[in-house]
Design a protein around this motif. Sequence first.
Motif, mmCIF file in Angstrom:
data_model
loop_
_atom_site.group_PDB
_atom_site.id
_atom_site.type_symbol
_atom_site.label_atom_id
_atom_site.label_comp_id
_atom_site.label_asym_id
_atom_site.label_seq_id
_atom_site.Cartn_x
_atom_site.Cartn_y
_atom_site.Cartn_z
ATOM 1 N N ASN A 184 9.036 5.139 5.148
ATOM 2 C CA ASN A 184 7.999 5.245 6.181
ATOM 3 C C ASN A 184 6.621 4.882 5.635
ATOM 4 O OD1 ASN A 184 7.896 7.592 4.599
ATOM 5 N ND2 ASN A 184 7.052 8.823 6.257
ATOM 6 N N HIS A 185 6.596 3.980 4.647
ATOM 7 C CA HIS A 185 5.317 3.641 4.009
ATOM 8 C C HIS A 185 4.339 2.986 4.981
ATOM 9 C CE1 HIS A 185 5.952 -0.781 3.550
ATOM 10 N NE2 HIS A 185 7.224 -0.421 3.608
ATOM 11 N N ALA A 186 4.846 2.229 5.964
ATOM 12 C CA ALA A 186 3.937 1.566 6.900
ATOM 13 C C ALA A 186 3.165 2.603 7.741
ATOM 14 C CB ALA A 186 4.721 0.617 7.801
ATOM 15 N N ALA A 187 3.875 3.629 8.223
ATOM 16 C CA ALA A 187 3.201 4.673 8.996
ATOM 17 C C ALA A 187 2.223 5.452 8.127
ATOM 18 C CB ALA A 187 4.235 5.614 9.611
ATOM 19 N N LEU A 188 2.606 5.746 6.900
ATOM 20 C CA LEU A 188 1.694 6.451 6.000
ATOM 21 C C LEU A 188 0.481 5.593 5.653
ATOM 22 C CD1 LEU A 188 4.186 8.175 3.508
ATOM 23 C CD2 LEU A 188 2.766 9.288 5.238
ATOM 24 N N ARG A 189 0.706 4.292 5.477
ATOM 25 C CA ARG A 189 -0.399 3.386 5.165
ATOM 26 C C ARG A 189 -1.441 3.406 6.284
ATOM 27 N NH1 ARG A 189 -0.727 -1.385 2.000
ATOM 28 N NH2 ARG A 189 1.467 -1.056 1.474
ATOM 29 N N ALA A 190 -0.967 3.356 7.532
ATOM 30 C CA ALA A 190 -1.892 3.373 8.660
ATOM 31 C C ALA A 190 -2.685 4.685 8.704
ATOM 32 C CB ALA A 190 -1.117 3.175 9.963
ATOM 33 N N GLU A 191 -1.994 5.784 8.444
ATOM 34 C CA GLU A 191 -2.670 7.084 8.450
ATOM 35 C C GLU A 191 -3.713 7.158 7.338
ATOM 36 O OE1 GLU A 191 -1.478 11.861 8.370
ATOM 37 O OE2 GLU A 191 0.080 10.333 8.167
ATOM 38 N N LEU A 192 -3.362 6.666 6.171
ATOM 39 C CA LEU A 192 -4.284 6.710 5.038
ATOM 40 C C LEU A 192 -5.449 5.744 5.216
ATOM 41 C CD1 LEU A 192 -1.540 6.972 2.297
ATOM 42 C CD2 LEU A 192 -3.356 8.664 2.656
ATOM 43 N N ALA A 193 -5.171 4.580 5.807
ATOM 44 C CA ALA A 193 -6.255 3.625 6.066
ATOM 45 C C ALA A 193 -7.292 4.236 7.008
ATOM 46 C CB ALA A 193 -5.684 2.339 6.646
ATOM 47 N N ALA A 194 -6.804 4.996 8.000
ATOM 48 C CA ALA A 194 -7.735 5.646 8.926
ATOM 49 C C ALA A 194 -8.593 6.694 8.220
ATOM 50 C CB ALA A 194 -6.944 6.296 10.062
ATOM 51 N N LEU A 195 -8.129 7.177 7.074
ATOM 52 C CA LEU A 195 -8.894 8.151 6.290
ATOM 53 C C LEU A 195 -9.790 7.483 5.254
ATOM 54 C CD1 LEU A 195 -6.060 10.812 5.742
ATOM 55 C CD2 LEU A 195 -8.060 11.041 7.225
ATOM 56 N N GLY A 196 -9.777 6.139 5.251
ATOM 57 C CA GLY A 196 -10.688 5.418 4.382
ATOM 58 C C GLY A 196 -10.073 4.783 3.154
ATOM 59 N N HIS A 197 -8.767 4.857 2.989
ATOM 60 C CA HIS A 197 -8.120 4.267 1.824
ATOM 61 C C HIS A 197 -7.940 2.761 2.025
ATOM 62 C CE1 HIS A 197 -6.959 7.992 -0.364
ATOM 63 N NE2 HIS A 197 -7.039 8.522 0.854
ATOM 64 N N GLY A 198 -8.148 1.990 0.974
ATOM 65 C CA GLY A 198 -7.902 0.558 0.994
ATOM 66 C C GLY A 198 -6.704 0.214 0.121
ATOM 67 N N PHE A 199 -6.107 -0.943 0.378
ATOM 68 C CA PHE A 199 -4.891 -1.331 -0.338
ATOM 69 C C PHE A 199 -4.993 -2.791 -0.768
ATOM 70 C CE2 PHE A 199 -3.806 2.118 2.529
ATOM 71 C CZ PHE A 199 -3.114 2.991 1.688
ATOM 72 N N HIS A 200 -4.502 -3.067 -1.981
ATOM 73 C CA HIS A 200 -4.535 -4.422 -2.517
ATOM 74 C C HIS A 200 -3.276 -5.206 -2.174
ATOM 75 C CE1 HIS A 200 -8.168 -3.542 -4.798
ATOM 76 N NE2 HIS A 200 -7.596 -2.430 -5.223
ATOM 77 N N GLY A 201 -2.132 -4.524 -2.097
ATOM 78 C CA GLY A 201 -0.859 -5.176 -1.802
ATOM 79 C C GLY A 201 -0.144 -4.450 -0.692
ATOM 80 N N HIS A 202 1.170 -4.685 -0.566
ATOM 81 C CA HIS A 202 1.912 -3.979 0.487
ATOM 82 C C HIS A 202 3.100 -3.205 -0.075
ATOM 83 C CE1 HIS A 202 4.152 -7.862 0.355
ATOM 84 N NE2 HIS A 202 5.194 -7.132 0.738
ATOM 85 N N SER A 203 3.018 -2.781 -1.342
ATOM 86 C CA SER A 203 4.097 -1.985 -1.926
ATOM 87 C C SER A 203 4.014 -0.539 -1.451
ATOM 88 C CB SER A 203 4.033 -2.021 -3.454
ATOM 89 O OG SER A 203 2.969 -1.221 -3.927
ATOM 90 N N ASP A 204 5.172 0.119 -1.408
ATOM 91 C CA ASP A 204 5.193 1.536 -1.056
ATOM 92 C C ASP A 204 4.647 2.393 -2.196
ATOM 93 O OD1 ASP A 204 7.502 0.745 -2.504
ATOM 94 O OD2 ASP A 204 8.533 2.590 -1.937
ATOM 95 N N THR A 205 4.656 1.866 -3.434
ATOM 96 C CA THR A 205 4.097 2.609 -4.566
ATOM 97 C C THR A 205 2.610 2.886 -4.344
ATOM 98 O OG1 THR A 205 5.645 1.420 -5.989
ATOM 99 C CG2 THR A 205 3.870 2.635 -7.074
ATOM 100 N N GLU A 206 1.880 1.874 -3.908
ATOM 101 C CA GLU A 206 0.445 2.027 -3.682
ATOM 102 C C GLU A 206 0.183 3.054 -2.584
ATOM 103 O OE1 GLU A 206 -3.459 -0.909 -3.317
ATOM 104 O OE2 GLU A 206 -1.473 -1.664 -2.770
ATOM 105 N N VAL A 207 1.048 3.063 -1.565
ATOM 106 C CA VAL A 207 0.905 4.042 -0.483
ATOM 107 C C VAL A 207 1.172 5.447 -0.998
ATOM 108 C CG1 VAL A 207 1.846 4.798 1.732
ATOM 109 C CG2 VAL A 207 1.472 2.357 1.305
ATOM 110 N N LEU A 208 2.228 5.605 -1.792
ATOM 111 C CA LEU A 208 2.552 6.926 -2.326
ATOM 112 C C LEU A 208 1.424 7.444 -3.211
ATOM 113 C CD1 LEU A 208 4.548 9.247 -2.627
ATOM 114 C CD2 LEU A 208 5.686 7.965 -4.452
#
Length: 645
Positions: free
Chosen positions: A84-108
Amino acid sequence: MCGIAGAWAPRPGDAAVLHALGAAMGAAIAHRGPDDAGTWADPGAGLVLSHRRLSILDLSPHGHQPMASADGRWQLSYNGEVYNHAALRAELAALGHGFHGHSDTEVLLAAIAQWGVEAALARANGMFALAAWDTRARELWLARDRVGKKPLYYGWAGDGSFVFGSELKALRAHPAMHAGVDPDALALLLRFDYVPAPYAILHDVHKLCAGRLLRIDASRVAAGAAGHDPARDQQVWWNARERQEAMIARGFAGDEAAALEALDALLRDATALRMEADVPLGAFLSGGTDSSLVTALMQAQSARPVRSFSIGFDSAVHDESAHAAAVARHLGTEHTELRVDGRAALDLVPSMPRIHDEPFADSSQLPTALLCELTRRHVTVALSGDGGDELFFGYGRYARALRNHRMAAGVPGPLRHLLGREHGEAARLGGLAALRAALAADGLQGVARQRVQRWRAPEAVVQGARRRPTAYDDPRALPRNGTPGDALMALDFACYLPEDVLTKVDRASMAASLEARAPLLDWRVAEFAWSLPMSMKWRDGRLKHLPKRLLGRYLPDALVQRPKSGFGAPVGDWLRGPLRDWGEAQLDPRRLREEGHFDPAPVRALWEAFQAGERKWHTHLWGVLMFQAWRENLQRDPPSPERPR
């Protein structure tokens, strides 16, 4: 899917030495991650993290590990997938987190930075084992997923270093790791065909249990192995028994038609989540209910034919390939079948200690390894049907255990004690001894243990062994509500599923650098299954009632309603035939006496009785033989050339 390892010495270390150590520990498990390797060290703390990567999501360098969190506080070495990394990514992005790639490791990592380790794990739907280093608090966190799909060993080396890794190979690559065999764990191997967590075959080494985490600080590392109690030190972050109790108490609010719709929707979503990959994907297809259902749900959500894979055997008793092919034709998959004779499987026997670097004696390890080798020639990820039996009452032994439990419950205690005396290993042969043992079983757990164990009293065979408790002995493993059938499945979910079934699949798939995913073991599916009444799982003698009804939406009845078949190997025939000389050499009385692990007399008595035609003893002997082969491999396994001196 990947491999992780690391070490933490109770003193500062040299950066170059730490990186060399991490590289050596990672190299020992390179098969788990052949695509990339990395180490990260904190010389001031004396700690190194190591990672081997099998690239599945984000094949770019943005997925390289060990990986640092954006704020620099956390370093992560992680083996697994968060679906469920895509859903977590969206939630974290809304909290201000940025991401360099699309791995689930970065989301975790972002989730850990945002919410902390335990809260991040609770939000993650996936399979994983991880090591997270908190540079601020100077703490190391180890965690294993809810069900135990991914392994994690840890312990102490001879120089006081805390060591951990996905496999024992990684720990043994540490130059100060000289641990000997733990006789208590060896007795467990003979009893169950595997060594259940938290135990491990080596002294001062443990396995992290499913749904557990371990938090280590410098004072704990300095204290070393002395006083470590895995039952106390491992913290529960997801308690399967408590969740089962809660779901039983809640119950499913609907009739069978509603349950069927709910199961279809849940499994479709669980399967779809596990179909995301940046590499080729397929499915194991044995033709049984669970693998057929997963393959059907994959094909229903794919615009092109799904790749499916099966093994065909010369022995008609063990061959389901024709049925698997019929399922594949009806579903329209692109099916690949490997036909193997006994020689192909026999040739794998010497490889078992390498694949299972802790001794393991479930004979289905052989066809599983062949299937994974075949599948990896074509794809990098394969979905499996694992978990359906333990969640939906799929084993015939459950019904037999309930029958024996009813019989034993009517036997007075003194008579039960009398019946249980001196039947020993003979209960394995059936007849009067087996009946006496069944009537003497102490409660439901005693009955369940009888249905799954090999040696009844392995401590009498293993020199210096004491009996260690498992889920089959601990009353706390049983749900406090529900039916006896629910309790039987709970015991297997706690022990047999993670430590036998999932261990077998993890080692065989990772030896081939293949990732295996199990939609039926999505935690949401598990909790749904626990909420169902027993009548939706076992009805009129039919196992897995609701999953079979669901499969009927995708396959004709003739391909759904068929007896359950095992996935084993004809070990008995082999030990009386082409493996007889090998077995004789492994069980030579002088060798057994000199090595000092087994009392030679009872082992030789069973070997000679088996060779004389007495049935069943091959199941006892295979565990001894797999340990002997493992020990032999351990002795000749040379140190890694990358190991620092």
